[in-house]
Scaffold this active site. Sequence first.
Site, PDB file in Angstrom:
ATOM      1  N   MET A  31       0.857  -1.186   0.000  1.00  0.00           N
ATOM      2  CA  MET A  31       0.000   0.000   0.000  1.00  0.00           C
ATOM      3  C   MET A  31       0.899   1.244   0.000  1.00  0.00           C
ATOM      4  O   MET A  31       1.910   1.277   0.697  1.00  0.00           O
ATOM      5  CB  MET A  31      -0.857   0.054   1.271  1.00  0.00           C
ATOM      6  CG  MET A  31      -1.802  -1.094   1.468  1.00  0.00           C
ATOM      7  SD  MET A  31      -3.229  -1.079   0.385  1.00  0.00           S
ATOM      8  CE  MET A  31      -4.181   0.298   1.017  1.00  0.00           C
ATOM      9  N   LYS A  48       1.477   2.611  -6.925  1.00  0.00           N
ATOM     10  CA  LYS A  48       1.098   1.731  -8.038  1.00  0.00           C
ATOM     11  C   LYS A  48       0.121   2.420  -8.987  1.00  0.00           C
ATOM     12  O   LYS A  48       0.274   2.331 -10.202  1.00  0.00           O
ATOM     13  CB  LYS A  48       0.451   0.438  -7.513  1.00  0.00           C
ATOM     14  CG  LYS A  48       1.403  -0.439  -6.729  1.00  0.00           C
ATOM     15  CD  LYS A  48       0.729  -1.714  -6.259  1.00  0.00           C
ATOM     16  CE  LYS A  48      -0.414  -1.471  -5.286  1.00  0.00           C
ATOM     17  NZ  LYS A  48      -0.019  -0.765  -4.048  1.00  0.00           N
ATOM     18  N   SER A  49      -0.886   3.104  -8.427  1.00  0.00           N
ATOM     19  CA  SER A  49      -1.874   3.761  -9.294  1.00  0.00           C
ATOM     20  C   SER A  49      -1.227   4.869 -10.106  1.00  0.00           C
ATOM     21  O   SER A  49      -1.518   5.029 -11.294  1.00  0.00           O
ATOM     22  CB  SER A  49      -3.030   4.317  -8.457  1.00  0.00           C
ATOM     23  OG  SER A  49      -3.701   3.265  -7.813  1.00  0.00           O
ATOM     24  N   ASP A  94      -5.514  -1.716 -12.709  1.00  0.00           N
ATOM     25  CA  ASP A  94      -5.144  -1.314 -11.357  1.00  0.00           C
ATOM     26  C   ASP A  94      -5.842  -2.248 -10.365  1.00  0.00           C
ATOM     27  O   ASP A  94      -6.844  -2.876 -10.713  1.00  0.00           O
ATOM     28  CB  ASP A  94      -5.570   0.149 -11.132  1.00  0.00           C
ATOM     29  CG  ASP A  94      -4.878   0.764  -9.919  1.00  0.00           C
ATOM     30  OD1 ASP A  94      -3.763   0.340  -9.584  1.00  0.00           O
ATOM     31  OD2 ASP A  94      -5.462   1.680  -9.310  1.00  0.00           O
ATOM     32  N   GLU A  95      -5.343  -2.350  -9.166  1.00  0.00           N
ATOM     33  CA  GLU A  95      -5.947  -3.206  -8.116  1.00  0.00           C
ATOM     34  C   GLU A  95      -6.122  -4.651  -8.614  1.00  0.00           C
ATOM     35  O   GLU A  95      -7.117  -5.310  -8.303  1.00  0.00           O
ATOM     36  CB  GLU A  95      -7.324  -2.658  -7.695  1.00  0.00           C
ATOM     37  CG  GLU A  95      -7.323  -1.225  -7.243  1.00  0.00           C
ATOM     38  CD  GLU A  95      -6.936  -1.025  -5.783  1.00  0.00           C
ATOM     39  OE1 GLU A  95      -6.485  -1.988  -5.131  1.00  0.00           O
ATOM     40  OE2 GLU A  95      -7.068   0.116  -5.330  1.00  0.00           O
ATOM     41  N   GLN A 151      -5.057  -7.418  -7.791  1.00  0.00           N
ATOM     42  CA  GLN A 151      -5.206  -8.513  -6.816  1.00  0.00           C
ATOM     43  C   GLN A 151      -6.654  -8.939  -6.658  1.00  0.00           C
ATOM     44  O   GLN A 151      -6.924 -10.057  -6.217  1.00  0.00           O
ATOM     45  CB  GLN A 151      -4.617  -8.111  -5.458  1.00  0.00           C
ATOM     46  CG  GLN A 151      -5.407  -7.088  -4.649  1.00  0.00           C
ATOM     47  CD  GLN A 151      -5.113  -5.637  -5.033  1.00  0.00           C
ATOM     48  OE1 GLN A 151      -4.394  -5.354  -5.969  1.00  0.00           O
ATOM     49  NE2 GLN A 151      -5.706  -4.700  -4.291  1.00  0.00           N
ATOM     50  N   CYS A 193       9.294   1.403   5.013  1.00  0.00           N
ATOM     51  CA  CYS A 193       8.711   1.419   6.345  1.00  0.00           C
ATOM     52  C   CYS A 193       9.245   2.655   7.083  1.00  0.00           C
ATOM     53  O   CYS A 193      10.257   3.223   6.679  1.00  0.00           O
ATOM     54  CB  CYS A 193       9.130   0.129   7.044  1.00  0.00           C
ATOM     55  SG  CYS A 193       8.553  -0.041   8.729  1.00  0.00           S
ATOM     56  N   CYS A 240      10.943   2.688   9.614  1.00  0.00           N
ATOM     57  CA  CYS A 240      12.289   2.384  10.124  1.00  0.00           C
ATOM     58  C   CYS A 240      13.332   2.450   9.017  1.00  0.00           C
ATOM     59  O   CYS A 240      14.520   2.351   9.286  1.00  0.00           O
ATOM     60  CB  CYS A 240      12.304   0.990  10.756  1.00  0.00           C
ATOM     61  SG  CYS A 240      12.225  -0.329   9.539  1.00  0.00           S
ATOM     62  N   CYS A 300       7.566  -2.902   7.273  1.00  0.00           N
ATOM     63  CA  CYS A 300       8.409  -4.076   7.082  1.00  0.00           C
ATOM     64  C   CYS A 300       7.908  -5.192   8.000  1.00  0.00           C
ATOM     65  O   CYS A 300       7.189  -4.937   8.975  1.00  0.00           O
ATOM     66  CB  CYS A 300       9.877  -3.757   7.362  1.00  0.00           C
ATOM     67  SG  CYS A 300      10.292  -3.571   9.093  1.00  0.00           S
TER      68      CYS A 300
HETATM   69 ZN   LIG Z   1      10.141  -1.352   9.758  1.00  0.00          ZN
END
Ligand SMILES: [Zn+2]
Length: 191
Positions: free
Chosen positions: A11, A15-16, A84-85, A87, A142, A144, A179
Amino acid sequence: MAKLYFKYGAMGSSKSAQALITKFNYEEQGMSVWLIKPSIDTRDGQEIVKSRIGLKQFADVILPDDDIKLRYEKFDSKDVIIADESQFFTPEQIDQLRDVVDEYDVPVLCFGLRTDFQTKFFPGARRLMELADSITEIKTVCTCGRKATVNARIDENGNIITEGEQVLLGGNDRYVAMCHKCWSNKIKLQK
Ligand SMILES: [Zn+2]
């Protein structure tokens, strides 16, 4: 030879936006593009593919029972298909897209998520992994700094949810890409 492409990302990995930029690039070369999006409920008609950076375009909505190859043959025989989308397509619909690539030599570019909030394949994504000629990851990070691979589902307080239906209708703001390490650490801390 045309190829079936699966371009997956977590997410928020743009991608879009990538789908719409790719459409623009094809059209700039004089090619026609059929932009499609699966419906996860039964609404018919057109829907908007929009990215967080403000790009948006109308897309034809594919219902779960639609035969994409038949529809392509009858109405929408464009030079390129961009989805798109992806999945949310059924595995049968991915097979139909594969047939369009093979029989009409039309490139099909599928953008979408690989896995759900429980780190399990979406059925459409699994079929794409099995059938695509080209598989590439659109990366995002992420908090981090590591690569985000998990689409964490969160409740209104920001806690990670690990139980529930695979698809949460209208719940796009209920996901955060992170992550795997941060995801599992946060779940442990919640207990
Ligand atoms: Zn992380």
